[in-house]
Enzyme design. Structure first.
Site, PDB file in Angstrom:
ATOM      1  N   ASP A  16       0.834  -1.210   0.000  1.00 29.36           N
ATOM      2  CA  ASP A  16       0.000   0.000   0.000  1.00 29.36           C
ATOM      3  C   ASP A  16       0.867   1.258   0.000  1.00 29.36           C
ATOM      4  O   ASP A  16       1.943   1.284   0.599  1.00 29.36           O
ATOM      5  CB  ASP A  16      -0.910  -0.022   1.248  1.00 29.36           C
ATOM      6  CG  ASP A  16      -2.056   0.960   1.126  1.00 29.36           C
ATOM      7  OD1 ASP A  16      -2.313   1.466   0.005  1.00 29.36           O
ATOM      8  OD2 ASP A  16      -2.709   1.231   2.151  1.00 29.36           O
ATOM      9  N   HIS A  33       2.798   3.093  -9.107  1.00 24.26           N
ATOM     10  CA  HIS A  33       2.736   1.644  -9.312  1.00 24.26           C
ATOM     11  C   HIS A  33       4.016   1.151  -9.996  1.00 24.26           C
ATOM     12  O   HIS A  33       4.551   0.098  -9.639  1.00 24.26           O
ATOM     13  CB  HIS A  33       1.499   1.267 -10.130  1.00 24.26           C
ATOM     14  CG  HIS A  33       0.209   1.654  -9.462  1.00 24.26           C
ATOM     15  ND1 HIS A  33      -0.034   1.398  -8.137  1.00 24.26           N
ATOM     16  CD2 HIS A  33      -0.896   2.294  -9.928  1.00 24.26           C
ATOM     17  CE1 HIS A  33      -1.238   1.867  -7.807  1.00 24.26           C
ATOM     18  NE2 HIS A  33      -1.776   2.419  -8.880  1.00 24.26           N
ATOM     19  N   LEU A 127      11.079 -20.844  -3.979  1.00 22.02           N
ATOM     20  CA  LEU A 127      10.007 -20.050  -3.350  1.00 22.02           C
ATOM     21  C   LEU A 127       8.820 -19.985  -4.312  1.00 22.02           C
ATOM     22  O   LEU A 127       9.009 -19.949  -5.527  1.00 22.02           O
ATOM     23  CB  LEU A 127      10.536 -18.643  -3.067  1.00 22.02           C
ATOM     24  CG  LEU A 127       9.568 -17.608  -2.478  1.00 22.02           C
ATOM     25  CD1 LEU A 127      10.313 -16.685  -1.511  1.00 22.02           C
ATOM     26  CD2 LEU A 127       8.898 -16.749  -3.548  1.00 22.02           C
TER      27      LEU A 127
HETATM   28  C1  FPP Z   1      -1.953  -0.036  -3.572  1.00 25.47           C
HETATM   29  O1  FPP Z   1      -1.492   1.291  -3.443  1.00 25.47           O
HETATM   30  C2  FPP Z   1      -1.280  -0.702  -4.713  1.00 25.47           C
HETATM   31  C3  FPP Z   1      -1.916  -1.268  -5.770  1.00 25.47           C
HETATM   32  C4  FPP Z   1      -3.373  -1.293  -5.911  1.00 25.47           C
HETATM   33  C5  FPP Z   1      -1.160  -1.867  -6.889  1.00 25.47           C
HETATM   34  C6  FPP Z   1       0.001  -2.735  -6.509  1.00 25.47           C
HETATM   35  C7  FPP Z   1       0.819  -2.955  -7.698  1.00 25.47           C
HETATM   36  C8  FPP Z   1       2.152  -2.891  -7.728  1.00 25.47           C
HETATM   37  C9  FPP Z   1       2.995  -2.677  -6.549  1.00 25.47           C
HETATM   38  C10 FPP Z   1       2.801  -3.033  -9.067  1.00 25.47           C
HETATM   39  C11 FPP Z   1       3.787  -4.128  -9.150  1.00 25.47           C
HETATM   40  C12 FPP Z   1       3.235  -5.445  -8.822  1.00 25.47           C
HETATM   41  C13 FPP Z   1       3.561  -6.594  -9.451  1.00 25.47           C
HETATM   42  C14 FPP Z   1       3.040  -7.857  -8.891  1.00 25.47           C
HETATM   43  C15 FPP Z   1       4.375  -6.641 -10.662  1.00 25.47           C
HETATM   44  P1  FPP Z   1      -2.528   2.480  -3.624  1.00 25.47           P
HETATM   45  O2  FPP Z   1      -2.572   2.848  -5.068  1.00 25.47           O
HETATM   46  O3  FPP Z   1      -3.855   2.094  -3.043  1.00 25.47           O
HETATM   47  O4  FPP Z   1      -1.849   3.597  -2.794  1.00 25.47           O
HETATM   48  P2  FPP Z   1      -2.581   4.785  -1.989  1.00 25.47           P
HETATM   49  O5  FPP Z   1      -3.308   4.129  -0.840  1.00 25.47           O
HETATM   50  O6  FPP Z   1      -1.429   5.633  -1.529  1.00 25.47           O
HETATM   51  O7  FPP Z   1      -3.482   5.481  -2.950  1.00 25.47           O
END
Ligand code: FPP
Length: 238
Positions: A16, A33, A127
């Site tokens: 997050d 992201h 893993l």
């Molecule tokens: C949450 O942060 C994150 C996501 C919904 C996306 C997670 C994806 C990645 C980390 C990209 C890479 C992953 C892989 C598996 C290649 P948020 O956008 O909700 O953050 P915020 O709460 O600050 O808005």
């Protein structure tokens, strides 16, 4: 407790803070992201180094479809690119990729990229990296209940036979042990529909760091924190 017991077999992470990381820098959320891919590599390296056998990453929830189309599209592209680019290195490290969640909602292109990554890494024994994609616990449990109800309707089981094991076996996580440790970055302290059944006895850790800034040292700290916890599973301390 033996040293072996102090190392979690299964670590799950709610990654997050990407959006906040980007907004703090005046960037598009999707750039947060993109910046979130490197900490995935760091976590994987650290998990292998510690001897963790299963690492689950909450990458896209069933609720995330409600985000702006541009952000959803950017995430889909990022998942495709990441699995294509990272697969050779994952094979080299002996990492097997698996998915949980309902992948039927993804486009055929995304489904094909994910399936290919699973096939190409299937022999990995170091893993298992489990990507939670279009995943939420309530959706997973609903699909599991539907599956068990169908078995009952077909006469394959009688309701009295249904026990915890029946349910575990109907969940997406049937092949994996429950998480020992769940980490959520960015300081938020909730599970947000993630592994609710499986988290029954998981230890929880909520570091303040935003996901793009999560380092191998943060993962090491999580391992140290876990080793200090006294897991009683409803029993009393030894
Ligand atoms: C949450 O942060 C994150 C996501 C919904 C996306 C997670 C994806 C990645 C980390 C990209 C890479 C992953 C892989 C598996 C290649 P948020 O956008 O909700 O953050 P915020 O709460 O600050 O808005």
């Amino acid at each position: 407790m033996s040293d072996q017991k102090r190392i979690p077999q299964h670590v799950a992470i709610i990654m997050d803070g990407n959006g906040r990381w980007a907004e703090m820098r005046g960037k598009e959320r999707s750039e947060g992201h993109i910046a979130g891919v490197e900490p995935v590599r760091r976590s994987l390296r650290a998990a292998v180094r510690h001897g963790v056998k299963f690492l689950t990453l909450y990458a896209f929830s069933t609720e995330n479809w409600g985000r702006p189309t541009a952000e959803v599209d950017a995430l889909m592209e990022l998942f495709c690119q990441s699995v294509v680019n990272e697969t050779p290195e994952l094979v080299r490290q002996g990492v097997e990729i698996r998915m949980i969640g309902d992948r039927s909602r993804f486009s055929p292109k995304v489904q094909e990229h994910l399936a290919r990554a699973e096939r190409q890494t299937a022999r990995g024994e170091t893993l298992t990296l489990i990507l939670a994609l279009n995943y939420s616990s309530r959706d997973e449990i609903t699909r599991a209940v539907r599956h068990i109800a169908r078995q009952a309707a077909d006469g394959a089981i009688v309701p009295e036979q249904i026990d915890e094991r029946t349910i575990c076996e109907a969940l997406d996580t049937a092949a994996f042990p429950d998480p020992d440790l769940i980490i959520r970055t960015s300081g938020e302290q909730r599970l947000s529909n993630f592994l609710l059944w499986q988290a029954s006895y998981a230890e929880l850790w909520f570091p303040e760091v935003l996901w793009p800034d999560f380092t191998e040292e943060d993962f090491d700290r999580a391992m140290e924190e876990y080793a200090r916890r006294d897991r009683r599973f409803g029993l009393v301390s030894k």
